[in-house]
Design a protein around this motif. Structure first.
Motif, PDB file in Angstrom:
ATOM      1  N   ASP A  31       0.811  -1.232   0.000  1.00 25.59           N
ATOM      2  CA  ASP A  31       0.000   0.000   0.000  1.00 25.59           C
ATOM      3  C   ASP A  31       0.838   1.274   0.000  1.00 25.59           C
ATOM      4  N   VAL A  32       2.157   1.158   0.086  1.00 29.12           N
ATOM      5  CA  VAL A  32       2.986   2.371   0.107  1.00 29.12           C
ATOM      6  C   VAL A  32       3.845   2.500  -1.148  1.00 29.12           C
ATOM      7  N   CYS A  40      -0.399   7.950  -0.449  1.00 29.81           N
ATOM      8  CA  CYS A  40      -0.069   6.657   0.178  1.00 29.81           C
ATOM      9  C   CYS A  40      -0.418   6.680   1.655  1.00 29.81           C
ATOM     10  N   LEU A  41       0.012   7.745   2.316  1.00 31.53           N
ATOM     11  CA  LEU A  41      -0.197   7.819   3.764  1.00 31.53           C
ATOM     12  C   LEU A  41      -1.682   7.945   4.094  1.00 31.53           C
ATOM     13  N   VAL A  53      -6.348  13.872   6.761  1.00 33.28           N
ATOM     14  CA  VAL A  53      -4.912  13.559   6.663  1.00 33.28           C
ATOM     15  C   VAL A  53      -4.278  14.391   5.552  1.00 33.28           C
ATOM     16  N   ALA A  54      -4.918  14.406   4.379  1.00 32.03           N
ATOM     17  CA  ALA A  54      -4.381  15.140   3.227  1.00 32.03           C
ATOM     18  C   ALA A  54      -4.259  16.636   3.551  1.00 32.03           C
ATOM     19  N   ARG A  55      -5.280  17.170   4.228  1.00 29.96           N
ATOM     20  CA  ARG A  55      -5.297  18.594   4.582  1.00 29.96           C
ATOM     21  C   ARG A  55      -4.156  18.915   5.568  1.00 29.96           C
ATOM     22  N   SER A  56      -4.018  18.063   6.577  1.00 27.63           N
ATOM     23  CA  SER A  56      -2.982  18.283   7.596  1.00 27.63           C
ATOM     24  C   SER A  56      -1.580  18.197   6.977  1.00 27.63           C
ATOM     25  N   LEU A  57      -1.361  17.198   6.120  1.00 27.36           N
ATOM     26  CA  LEU A  57      -0.045  17.050   5.476  1.00 27.36           C
ATOM     27  C   LEU A  57       0.278  18.252   4.595  1.00 27.36           C
ATOM     28  N   SER A  58      -0.746  18.752   3.898  1.00 29.09           N
ATOM     29  CA  SER A  58      -0.551  19.909   3.024  1.00 29.09           C
ATOM     30  C   SER A  58      -0.147  21.133   3.854  1.00 29.09           C
ATOM     31  N   ASP A  88       6.287  -1.628   7.533  1.00 27.99           N
ATOM     32  CA  ASP A  88       5.787  -0.760   8.597  1.00 27.99           C
ATOM     33  C   ASP A  88       6.286   0.665   8.352  1.00 27.99           C
ATOM     34  N   VAL A  89       5.352   1.616   8.233  1.00 26.70           N
ATOM     35  CA  VAL A  89       5.723   3.028   8.128  1.00 26.70           C
ATOM     36  C   VAL A  89       5.996   3.512   9.549  1.00 26.70           C
ATOM     37  N   THR A  90       7.265   3.768   9.840  1.00 25.68           N
ATOM     38  CA  THR A  90       7.666   4.072  11.225  1.00 25.68           C
ATOM     39  C   THR A  90       7.848   5.565  11.481  1.00 25.68           C
ATOM     40  N   GLY A  91       7.920   6.359  10.414  1.00 28.83           N
ATOM     41  CA  GLY A  91       8.129   7.788  10.618  1.00 28.83           C
ATOM     42  C   GLY A  91       7.877   8.577   9.344  1.00 28.83           C
ATOM     43  N   LEU A  92       7.716   9.880   9.515  1.00 30.84           N
ATOM     44  CA  LEU A  92       7.500  10.794   8.389  1.00 30.84           C
ATOM     45  C   LEU A  92       8.492  11.945   8.512  1.00 30.84           C
ATOM     46  N   VAL A  93       8.976  12.406   7.362  1.00 33.69           N
ATOM     47  CA  VAL A  93       9.923  13.527   7.401  1.00 33.69           C
ATOM     48  C   VAL A  93       9.791  14.347   6.114  1.00 33.69           C
ATOM     49  N   PHE A  94       9.903  15.663   6.254  1.00 33.11           N
ATOM     50  CA  PHE A  94       9.960  16.542   5.086  1.00 33.11           C
ATOM     51  C   PHE A  94      11.425  16.819   4.770  1.00 33.11           C
ATOM     52  N   VAL A  95      11.794  16.647   3.501  1.00 31.35           N
ATOM     53  CA  VAL A  95      13.199  16.804   3.099  1.00 31.35           C
ATOM     54  C   VAL A  95      13.294  17.579   1.789  1.00 31.35           C
ATOM     55  N   SER A  96      14.506  18.016   1.460  1.00 33.44           N
ATOM     56  CA  SER A  96      14.755  18.704   0.193  1.00 33.44           C
ATOM     57  C   SER A  96      14.579  17.729  -0.977  1.00 33.44           C
TER      58      SER A  96
END
Length: 207
Positions: A31-32, A40-41, A53-58, A88-96
């Motif tokens: 699913d990812v 995906c998330l 979820v989509a709104r918060s991520l945006s 297992d999705v263990t974390g989320l991060v914003f990157v360049s």
């Protein structure tokens, strides 16, 4: 079997060469697998929660871009258990953009192809920002050919691993150890906070 042993060998190469910033393996039949990390998330939550979820991520991405002073991309940190066929999705991060490419073996392979067949300049020049960032993050020597060799070995292993894992069907996807889609009662903001904090803590531990 033989495939499990080969997969383990490839993982060991990646762990040795990329202890901090490593390419993420996301099985094609899980699913990812999609290229849109936001979608995906959101898909791992119950249907009634996906818009939130989509709104918060945006909103979070907009804030992270402002903080960084440049565009950022969302990366899912995943742990893959090949024998149990679960990811297992263990974390989320914003990157360049550079770091997002380094997290994705298929995107990095595409960059290599573009660099080799691109017009003007040398392939090594085109890949330099990616190679330099990888070596700096993973505290690898960037001296001449040794640095490039470390990057090519890592991404060669990651791409082969990705192709092997892509042939395995029947993946179960977890989110921070919980089965997905998550229960309707989960708190979207609290869950996302936990995932962003987990990735932040993990990167501090690795440094």
């Amino acid at each position: 079997g033989i495939m499990a042993a080969e997969i383990e060998d490839l993982y060991q190469i990646i762990k040795r060469r990329a202890p901090v910033l490593a390419p993420q393996i996301r099985p094609a039949l899980s699913d990812v697998a999609g290229s849109d990390a936001h979608a995906c998330l959101a898909g791992l939550f119950g249907e009634s929660k996906r818009k939130a979820v989509a709104r918060s991520l945006s909103d979070r991405r907009k804030q992270a871009s402002e903080d960084a002073g440049s565009k950022v991309e969302l990366v899912l940190r995943c742990e893959v258990d090949v024998l149990a066929s679960h990811v297992d999705v263990t974390g989320l991060v914003f990157v360049s953009e550079v770091e997002a490419v380094l997290h994705d073996p298929k995107r990095f392979a595409q960059k290599q192809l573009d660099a080799v067949f691109g017009q003007g300049g040398s392939a090594s020049m085109a890949l330099a920002p990616y190679v330099d960032h990888f070596l700096r993050k993973n505290s690898q020597s960037s001296e001449g050919l040794a640095g490039s060799a470390a990057v090519l070995e890592t991404y060669g292993a990651a791409y082969t691993l990705q192709l092997l894992v892509d042939t395995i069907p029947g993946w179960r996807t977890m989110l921070a150890g919980a089965a997905t889609p998550l229960a309707k009662s989960v708190d979207v903001e609290a869950t996302l906070d936990t995932l962003f904090e987990a990735a932040s803590k993990a990167s501090q531990v690795k440094r």
